[in-house]
Design a protein around this motif. Structure first.
Motif, PDB file in Angstrom:
ATOM      1  N   VAL A 165       0.841  -1.198   0.000  1.00  0.00           N
ATOM      2  CA  VAL A 165       0.000   0.000   0.000  1.00  0.00           C
ATOM      3  C   VAL A 165       0.879   1.253   0.000  1.00  0.00           C
ATOM      4  CG1 VAL A 165      -1.884   1.244   1.111  1.00  0.00           C
ATOM      5  CG2 VAL A 165      -1.782  -1.263   1.252  1.00  0.00           C
ATOM      6  N   SER A 197      -4.709   1.028  -5.435  1.00  0.00           N
ATOM      7  CA  SER A 197      -4.644   2.487  -5.318  1.00  0.00           C
ATOM      8  C   SER A 197      -5.628   2.914  -4.246  1.00  0.00           C
ATOM      9  CB  SER A 197      -5.012   3.159  -6.644  1.00  0.00           C
ATOM     10  OG  SER A 197      -4.073   2.858  -7.657  1.00  0.00           O
ATOM     11  N   ILE A 198      -5.171   3.729  -3.299  1.00  0.00           N
ATOM     12  CA  ILE A 198      -6.070   4.254  -2.272  1.00  0.00           C
ATOM     13  C   ILE A 198      -7.203   5.010  -2.961  1.00  0.00           C
ATOM     14  CG2 ILE A 198      -6.266   5.801  -0.281  1.00  0.00           C
ATOM     15  CD1 ILE A 198      -3.240   5.397   0.151  1.00  0.00           C
ATOM     16  N   TYR A 201      -6.939   8.277  -5.170  1.00  0.00           N
ATOM     17  CA  TYR A 201      -5.592   8.341  -5.733  1.00  0.00           C
ATOM     18  C   TYR A 201      -5.582   7.592  -7.064  1.00  0.00           C
ATOM     19  CZ  TYR A 201      -3.624   9.737  -1.164  1.00  0.00           C
ATOM     20  OH  TYR A 201      -3.314  10.389   0.004  1.00  0.00           O
ATOM     21  N   SER A 204      -8.217   4.718  -8.702  1.00  0.00           N
ATOM     22  CA  SER A 204      -9.315   4.376  -7.799  1.00  0.00           C
ATOM     23  C   SER A 204     -10.245   5.578  -7.670  1.00  0.00           C
ATOM     24  CB  SER A 204      -8.791   3.984  -6.409  1.00  0.00           C
ATOM     25  OG  SER A 204      -8.396   2.638  -6.364  1.00  0.00           O
ATOM     26  N   THR A 214      -8.369   6.548   7.057  1.00  0.00           N
ATOM     27  CA  THR A 214      -7.599   5.303   6.962  1.00  0.00           C
ATOM     28  C   THR A 214      -8.419   4.093   7.406  1.00  0.00           C
ATOM     29  OG1 THR A 214      -6.650   5.601   9.191  1.00  0.00           O
ATOM     30  CG2 THR A 214      -5.403   6.484   7.311  1.00  0.00           C
ATOM     31  N   ALA A 217     -10.339   3.114   4.309  1.00  0.00           N
ATOM     32  CA  ALA A 217      -9.437   2.498   3.332  1.00  0.00           C
ATOM     33  C   ALA A 217      -9.038   1.095   3.777  1.00  0.00           C
ATOM     34  CB  ALA A 217      -8.197   3.368   3.145  1.00  0.00           C
ATOM     35  N   TRP A 240       0.998   6.911   4.272  1.00  0.00           N
ATOM     36  CA  TRP A 240      -0.385   6.527   4.587  1.00  0.00           C
ATOM     37  C   TRP A 240      -0.559   5.018   4.526  1.00  0.00           C
ATOM     38  CZ3 TRP A 240      -3.016   9.498   7.348  1.00  0.00           C
ATOM     39  CH2 TRP A 240      -3.168  10.863   7.113  1.00  0.00           C
ATOM     40  N   GLY A 241       0.205   4.368   3.647  1.00  0.00           N
ATOM     41  CA  GLY A 241       0.116   2.913   3.554  1.00  0.00           C
ATOM     42  C   GLY A 241       0.486   2.234   4.854  1.00  0.00           C
ATOM     43  N   ILE A 244      -2.676   2.638   7.071  1.00  0.00           N
ATOM     44  CA  ILE A 244      -3.767   1.818   6.535  1.00  0.00           C
ATOM     45  C   ILE A 244      -3.534   0.340   6.835  1.00  0.00           C
ATOM     46  CG2 ILE A 244      -4.885   1.017   4.411  1.00  0.00           C
ATOM     47  CD1 ILE A 244      -4.393   3.863   3.277  1.00  0.00           C
ATOM     48  N   SER A 384      -6.733  13.289  -3.387  1.00  0.00           N
ATOM     49  CA  SER A 384      -5.633  12.713  -2.603  1.00  0.00           C
ATOM     50  C   SER A 384      -5.272  13.626  -1.438  1.00  0.00           C
ATOM     51  CB  SER A 384      -4.403  12.472  -3.484  1.00  0.00           C
ATOM     52  OG  SER A 384      -3.737  13.676  -3.806  1.00  0.00           O
ATOM     53  N   PHE A 387      -7.506  13.499   1.774  1.00  0.00           N
ATOM     54  CA  PHE A 387      -7.281  12.395   2.708  1.00  0.00           C
ATOM     55  C   PHE A 387      -6.673  12.910   4.016  1.00  0.00           C
ATOM     56  CE2 PHE A 387      -5.370   7.996   3.486  1.00  0.00           C
ATOM     57  CZ  PHE A 387      -6.603   7.404   3.714  1.00  0.00           C
TER      58      PHE A 387
END
Length: 468
Positions: A165, A197-198, A201, A204, A214, A217, A240-241, A244, A384, A387
């Motif tokens: 992610v 893809s979040i 972003y 997506s 998050t 997501a 962010w990954g 998440i 994006s 977020f």
């Protein structure tokens, strides 16, 4: 600040015996407060998964759960419009000898744009993006994009499902260099990689309603893995990954065999404060290594000042993302300057002293502009940036995930160029089962993009430890 310096001077002027008394008192108080904090925090072991609807209009009674093939496309008109905008860019002159200290140096920006306009081939890059299988599926009202890469099966080889992610201002493309390193044979082990893809972003679909954070997501990605038929899997993330994937491990720990992160933070508390006070003088007493000390101190210069200097974007995106987003979405050159400046500074803080921001030391312009083009062609920069607002409407330290420990096997890769360093002793406050903690020799915030071999090797050794 004067009081802090005064107290520090007083401490340094004490003789050894009295220093030991001060430190001993601080340690005793710290132990007591740590016990209180332990009793007060982390009472929740999992966070609720819940449900949501982020599509336009009212929630649909039945949602199409099929998975469809997807292909990145472009057109002559799309390229023509971009070229016209690049040709009509209005530049500002930089200050003399300002390098990247004021942001993206416009003298170097002209070189980037010239390359973009005359040498960068978006059609070839689209073909390159399509070398891996792309898919979309509808989850909670949104078209969720992901790539799914299966390894070539080998005899007596274990295939492990893995989700990667990304974060901001990156994309799924960050993982294109690491994908072959993971999906090729490693004797007894190979990875089947899912890279989404979040939402909001790239490819997506962006949420149509407020509140997509998050947690949402993480829930969508858990549903994606379930839809793909994976009951247990590994997770890897940065930026962010990282948050998440951590939320995914907190929601369904029974599904997450292991969590690997290349950016991570611990909960603030007295243990951290005690480390900051005593660490420069008696690091072993507070479980800090020599490398921890080198990366952390002097704390104001290496940590506090870094965050003050580098977090301006965060304050804007956490409050009024749409205002700045309008400019980014309208100007490809403005978008490139805004995004690429992060790839300069977050890779190495010393890059601000270079006229080209050191961008081409670790990345190629082709790769950097491909990431920019994903934002430009999808018009996803505004969504994006939102977020940040959705996640920072309240103090993120007060959220339930900050009060929930992580019990799944965890691997942590601490890159020296990361914005904030988190020692293992701090990480242990939150991550209860650290299988591996690696002080990486080089690299910054965009680990998969910058140092794919280092990250792949660390991830592989972590999974091997868990599997054994």
């Amino acid at each position: 600040m004067q009081r802090v310096h005064f107290l520090k001077d007083c401490f340094l002027n004490l003789d050894t015996f009295h220093k030991q008394i001060v430190i001993g008192t601080a340690v005793a108080a710290g132990v007591a407060l740590l016990y209180v904090e332990h009793r007060r925090c982390y009472k929740v072991q999992t966070i609720p998964q819940g449900d949501g609807w982020w599509g336009a209009g009212e929630k649909s009674q039945s949602e199409d759960d099929k998975i469809y093939s997807f292909e990145v496309q472009t057109s002559d008109d799309e390229i023509k419009v971009l070229q016209e905008r690049l040709d009509n860019t209005r530049y500002s002159d930089p200050l003399e000898d300002s390098t990247f200290e004021y942001g993206f140096n416009s003298t170097y920006l002209k070189q980037v744009v010239s390359y973009w306009r005359h040498q960068f081939d978006w059609e070839k890059k689209v073909a390159m993006l399509n070398k891996y299988p792309h898919f979309k599926t509808k989850i909670e009202g949104l078209d969720v994009h992901f790539i799914h890469v299966r390894p070539t099966p080998q005899k007596n080889q274990k295939v492990v499902p893995l989700m990667l992610v990304h974060g901001w201002p990156g994309s799924f493309f960050e993982f294109y260099k690491i994908l072959p390193l993971l999906t090729e044979s490693h004797n007894d082990l190979a990875f089947e990689v899912i890279c989404p893809s979040i939402p909001g972003y790239g490819f997506s679909e962006a949420p149509h309603k407020q509140g997509f954070n998050t947690f949402a997501a993480a829930r969508i990605f858990l549903k994606l893995m379930e839809r793909l038929g994976f009951l247990q899997f590994y997770l890897q993330g940065g930026d962010w990954g990282s948050l998440i994937t951590t939320n995914m491990a907190q929601m369904k720990p029974q599904c997450v065999k292991g969590l690997h992160l290349n950016s991570f933070m611990s909960r603030k508390g007295f243990k951290v404060m005690l480390s900051l006070l005593i660490g420069p003088y008696l690091p072993r007493l507070v479980s800090l290594s020599r490398e921890d000390v080198r990366r952390l101190f002097p704390f104001f210069k290496k940590q506090v000042w870094t965050i003050l200097r580098e977090s301006g974007y965060l304050h804007i995106q956490a409050t009024k993302p749409d205002t700045l987003g309008c400019a980014m979405n309208d100007s490809p050159v403005g978008l490139a300057a805004y995004i690429l400046e992060k790839f300069s500074t977050w890779t190495d803080m010393e890059n601000i002293h270079l006229e080209d921001g050191g961008l081409e030391r670790k990345f190629s312009l082709d790769d950097l502009l491909t990431n920019v083009m994903i934002y430009w062609t999808t018009g996803s920069i505004v969504s994006s940036m939102r977020f940040y607002k959705e996640n920072l409407k309240e103090n993120i330290g007060n959220r339930i995930d900050s009060r929930t420990r992580i019990f799944v096997p965890t691997g942590l890769a601490a890159f020296p160029g990361e914005l904030m360093h988190c020692p293992k002793s701090w990480a242990q406050n939150r991550f209860q089962n650290i299988v591996s903690y690696t002080m990486m020799p080089r690299g910054g915030h965009f680990a998969a993009f910058e140092e794919p071999h280092l990250l792949a090797d660390d991830l592989i050794q972590f999974v091997r430890r868990v599997e054994l």
